[in-house]
Design a protein around this motif. Structure first.
Motif, mmCIF file in Angstrom:
data_model
loop_
_atom_site.group_PDB
_atom_site.id
_atom_site.type_symbol
_atom_site.label_atom_id
_atom_site.label_comp_id
_atom_site.label_asym_id
_atom_site.label_seq_id
_atom_site.Cartn_x
_atom_site.Cartn_y
_atom_site.Cartn_z
ATOM 1 N N MET A 1 0.994 -1.331 0.199
ATOM 2 C CA MET A 1 0.095 0.126 -0.071
ATOM 3 C C MET A 1 0.337 1.159 -0.310
ATOM 4 S SD MET A 1 -3.838 1.155 0.333
ATOM 5 C CE MET A 1 -4.033 -0.251 0.765
ATOM 6 N N HIS A 2 0.454 2.230 -0.608
ATOM 7 C CA HIS A 2 1.396 2.785 -1.598
ATOM 8 C C HIS A 2 1.068 4.538 -0.180
ATOM 9 C CE1 HIS A 2 4.032 5.975 -4.254
ATOM 10 N NE2 HIS A 2 3.315 6.726 -3.201
ATOM 11 N N ARG A 3 1.975 5.224 0.814
ATOM 12 C CA ARG A 3 1.273 5.514 1.572
ATOM 13 C C ARG A 3 1.700 7.641 0.922
ATOM 14 N NH1 ARG A 3 4.736 2.856 6.087
ATOM 15 N NH2 ARG A 3 6.337 2.662 3.820
ATOM 16 N N VAL A 4 0.480 7.908 1.410
ATOM 17 C CA VAL A 4 0.479 9.851 0.561
ATOM 18 C C VAL A 4 -0.113 9.878 2.275
ATOM 19 C CG1 VAL A 4 -0.356 11.178 -0.651
ATOM 20 C CG2 VAL A 4 -0.376 8.848 -1.606
ATOM 21 N N ALA A 5 0.860 11.383 2.011
ATOM 22 C CA ALA A 5 0.221 12.068 3.528
ATOM 23 C C ALA A 5 -0.088 14.196 2.770
ATOM 24 C CB ALA A 5 1.321 12.017 4.339
ATOM 25 N N VAL A 6 -0.554 14.501 3.057
ATOM 26 C CA VAL A 6 -0.586 15.259 2.609
ATOM 27 C C VAL A 6 -1.511 16.729 3.554
ATOM 28 C CG1 VAL A 6 -3.231 16.675 1.693
ATOM 29 C CG2 VAL A 6 -2.914 15.039 0.938
ATOM 30 N N LEU A 7 -0.738 17.842 3.675
ATOM 31 C CA LEU A 7 0.267 18.696 4.942
ATOM 32 C C LEU A 7 -1.625 19.584 4.702
ATOM 33 C CD1 LEU A 7 1.331 19.421 7.170
ATOM 34 C CD2 LEU A 7 3.225 20.608 5.893
ATOM 35 N N ALA A 68 5.384 8.802 5.120
ATOM 36 C CA ALA A 68 4.940 8.888 3.796
ATOM 37 C C ALA A 68 5.986 7.888 2.831
ATOM 38 C CB ALA A 68 4.000 10.276 3.092
ATOM 39 N N ASP A 69 5.568 7.953 1.693
ATOM 40 C CA ASP A 69 6.546 7.552 0.256
ATOM 41 C C ASP A 69 6.104 8.945 -0.652
ATOM 42 O OD1 ASP A 69 6.403 4.530 1.442
ATOM 43 O OD2 ASP A 69 4.341 4.814 0.566
ATOM 44 N N THR A 70 4.613 9.116 -0.474
ATOM 45 C CA THR A 70 4.347 11.112 -1.061
ATOM 46 C C THR A 70 3.461 12.108 -0.350
ATOM 47 O OG1 THR A 70 4.217 9.670 -3.241
ATOM 48 C CG2 THR A 70 2.712 11.590 -3.152
ATOM 49 N N GLN A 90 9.501 28.523 11.533
ATOM 50 C CA GLN A 90 9.783 27.256 11.762
ATOM 51 C C GLN A 90 9.381 26.283 11.944
ATOM 52 O OE1 GLN A 90 13.316 27.523 12.143
ATOM 53 N NE2 GLN A 90 12.986 25.513 11.896
ATOM 54 N N ALA A 91 7.583 26.353 12.117
ATOM 55 C CA ALA A 91 7.483 25.162 12.925
ATOM 56 C C ALA A 91 6.962 23.908 11.407
ATOM 57 C CB ALA A 91 5.895 24.943 13.809
ATOM 58 N N HIS A 92 6.929 24.709 10.709
ATOM 59 C CA HIS A 92 5.939 24.057 9.445
ATOM 60 C C HIS A 92 7.999 23.536 8.476
ATOM 61 C CE1 HIS A 92 3.185 26.280 9.573
ATOM 62 N NE2 HIS A 92 2.038 25.543 8.950
ATOM 63 N N ALA A 93 8.449 24.394 8.850
ATOM 64 C CA ALA A 93 9.905 23.840 7.856
ATOM 65 C C ALA A 93 10.370 22.915 9.062
ATOM 66 C CB ALA A 93 11.338 25.125 8.112
ATOM 67 N N ASP A 94 10.404 22.521 10.417
ATOM 68 C CA ASP A 94 10.260 21.299 11.469
ATOM 69 C C ASP A 94 9.527 20.270 10.165
ATOM 70 O OD1 ASP A 94 11.878 22.762 12.740
ATOM 71 O OD2 ASP A 94 11.019 22.906 14.122
ATOM 72 N N ALA A 95 8.374 20.229 10.246
ATOM 73 C CA ALA A 95 7.489 19.599 9.593
ATOM 74 C C ALA A 95 8.154 18.868 8.659
ATOM 75 C CB ALA A 95 6.115 20.030 9.455
ATOM 76 N N LEU A 96 8.255 19.809 7.237
ATOM 77 C CA LEU A 96 9.040 19.055 6.009
ATOM 78 C C LEU A 96 9.751 18.400 6.333
ATOM 79 C CD1 LEU A 96 8.278 22.335 3.763
ATOM 80 C CD2 LEU A 96 6.818 19.974 3.840
ATOM 81 N N ALA A 97 11.342 18.824 7.450
ATOM 82 C CA ALA A 97 12.551 18.514 7.668
ATOM 83 C C ALA A 97 11.936 16.354 7.902
ATOM 84 C CB ALA A 97 12.847 19.133 8.768
ATOM 85 N N ARG A 98 10.784 16.361 8.194
ATOM 86 C CA ARG A 98 11.012 14.620 8.275
ATOM 87 C C ARG A 98 10.172 14.356 7.633
ATOM 88 N NH1 ARG A 98 7.161 15.329 14.462
ATOM 89 N NH2 ARG A 98 7.552 12.476 13.708
ATOM 90 N N ILE A 99 10.143 14.646 6.759
ATOM 91 C CA ILE A 99 9.948 13.666 5.499
ATOM 92 C C ILE A 99 11.102 12.660 5.021
ATOM 93 C CG2 ILE A 99 9.250 13.978 2.865
ATOM 94 C CD1 ILE A 99 8.485 16.538 3.061
ATOM 95 N N ARG A 100 11.630 11.964 4.934
ATOM 96 C CA ARG A 100 12.102 10.655 4.684
ATOM 97 C C ARG A 100 12.633 10.729 3.739
ATOM 98 N NH1 ARG A 100 11.232 6.971 1.682
ATOM 99 N NH2 ARG A 100 8.470 5.911 0.806
ATOM 100 N N PRO A 101 13.829 10.662 3.471
ATOM 101 C CA PRO A 101 15.038 10.461 2.015
ATOM 102 C C PRO A 101 13.645 9.691 1.111
ATOM 103 C CG PRO A 101 16.229 10.033 3.825
ATOM 104 C CD PRO A 101 15.049 10.450 4.351
ATOM 105 N N GLY A 102 14.208 9.974 -0.097
ATOM 106 C CA GLY A 102 13.139 8.823 -0.866
ATOM 107 C C GLY A 102 12.064 9.450 -1.255
ATOM 108 N N ALA A 103 10.547 9.996 -0.612
ATOM 109 C CA ALA A 103 9.814 10.212 -0.943
ATOM 110 C C ALA A 103 9.746 11.261 -1.736
ATOM 111 C CB ALA A 103 9.094 10.493 0.889
#
Length: 326
Positions: A1-7, A68-70, A90-103
């Motif tokens: 199952m491909h996981r999609v996260a929508v922020l 998330a994969d996407t 900063q709070a949103h920058a920190d959130a985006l920094a949690r995106i895993r490599p390769g996503a």
């Protein structure tokens, strides 16, 4: 199952926020099993206000981005400072920094401002809503903005133009992941066209004909049922009950392109579907899609898609298959 996260960000437009859930949520295999798991999250897991006057509750925080994969970033109409090139809070920058490599990271409409403010688009090609294009270029001069396309695929980061172009981009991703048949089913459930090329202009000034004025609609419907045949302008004009000159002018007004260009695009579309969904030899695909010969199909696919029929089939139907003609 491909996981999609929508922020979901403060001030998100509900329409754009709902596009990933609607498109990916309608993508299923031949047995009706869903192919994507879509999670809507916020940076802190708390509700956010939409720009339509109601609050949106979510079930997850930024931890959803890690799994998330996407990751999809819809626009925000609340962070107006981003329009001037300000850095991301900063709070949103920190959130985006949690995106895993390769996503895979996707922005819809002016969600591109969020990626730009985070420095994720520096030196890369991207697009955004045409209405904000000049403002975007002034705010982020290091980004290679193309304001004349529906979406830009730069590998791990994809950006779409305004509003409904987000549907085109999500369908494009479904198509890239699972092929034409799955994307077409999802498009039908969403009642939208299954494919608009990413290089298509964002907007075309097309006058709507008066109800009493003859249109080319019936001729186009007939042509779609006879793509394998050698169709001529005279035939199409006769189906519409018009002279060739009137038909050509009316066709361009209604469709935004010439009859010949439109026919070629429909035939390319049919050939792609056959290459993805069947093991027919390429010369038979060429015949059924109206190109007559494998050589003609190769030339047209190389011109419009930059690839050959065999390479296209290999990309969209990976794995062992019976040999096909080159």
């Amino acid at each position: 199952m491909h996981r999609v996260a929508v922020l979901a960000l403060e001030g998100v437009p509900p329409f754009e926020l709902g596009i990933p859930s609607r498109v990916f949520g309608n993508a299923c295999d031949d047995s009706g099993n869903g192919l994507y798991e879509v999670t809507v999250c916020t940076a802190d897991g708390q509700p956010v206000s939409s720009d339509a006057g109601f609050t949106i509750g979510v079930s997850a925080g930024a931890e959803a981005l890690e799994a998330a994969d996407t990751v999809v970033i819809p626009p925000t109409h609340a962070m107006t400072e981003l329009l001037q090139g300000a850095p991301l809070p900063q709070a949103h920058a920190d959130a985006l920094a949690r995106i895993r490599p390769g996503a895979r990271i996707v922005s819809i409409c002016t969600g591109s401002y969020v990626l730009a403010a985070a420095g994720m688009l520096d030196g890369r090609p991207a697009t955004t809503h045409w209405f904000k294009a000049r403002e975007f270029q002034r705010a982020f001069p290091r980004i290679k903005l193309d304001e004349d396309v529906l979406f830009v695929d730069d590998g791990d980061i994809l950006t779409s133009a305004g509003v409904a172009a987000g549907i085109d981009l999500c369908l494009y991703l479904v198509r890239a992941d699972h092929g034409t048949a799955v994307a077409n089913r999802a498009a039908r459930l969403c009642v939208v066209p299954p494919w608009r090329d990413g290089g298509q202009a964002q907007y075309i000034d097309r006058p709507v004909p008066e109800p009493t004025v003859a249109t080319t609609t019936e001729a186009r419907a007939w042509a779609l049922e006879h793509l394998a045949e050698p169709l001529t302008l005279n035939q199409l004009a006769a189906r519409a009950g018009m002279s060739v000159r009137t038909f050509t002018r009316r066709f361009r007004d209604e469709v935004g392109t010439t009859p010949v260009q439109w026919l070629t695009a429909q035939r390319i579309d049919l050939a792609r579907h056959l290459l993805e969904s069947s093991d027919l030899p390429v010369d038979l695909v060429a015949h059924r899609s109206g190109f007559g010969s494998a050589n003609s199909l190769r030339q047209h696919m190389r011109t419009s898609l930059g690839t050959s029929p065999t390479a296209y089939r290999r990309t969209f139907r990976p794995g062992p298959r019976p040999a096909v003609a080159a």
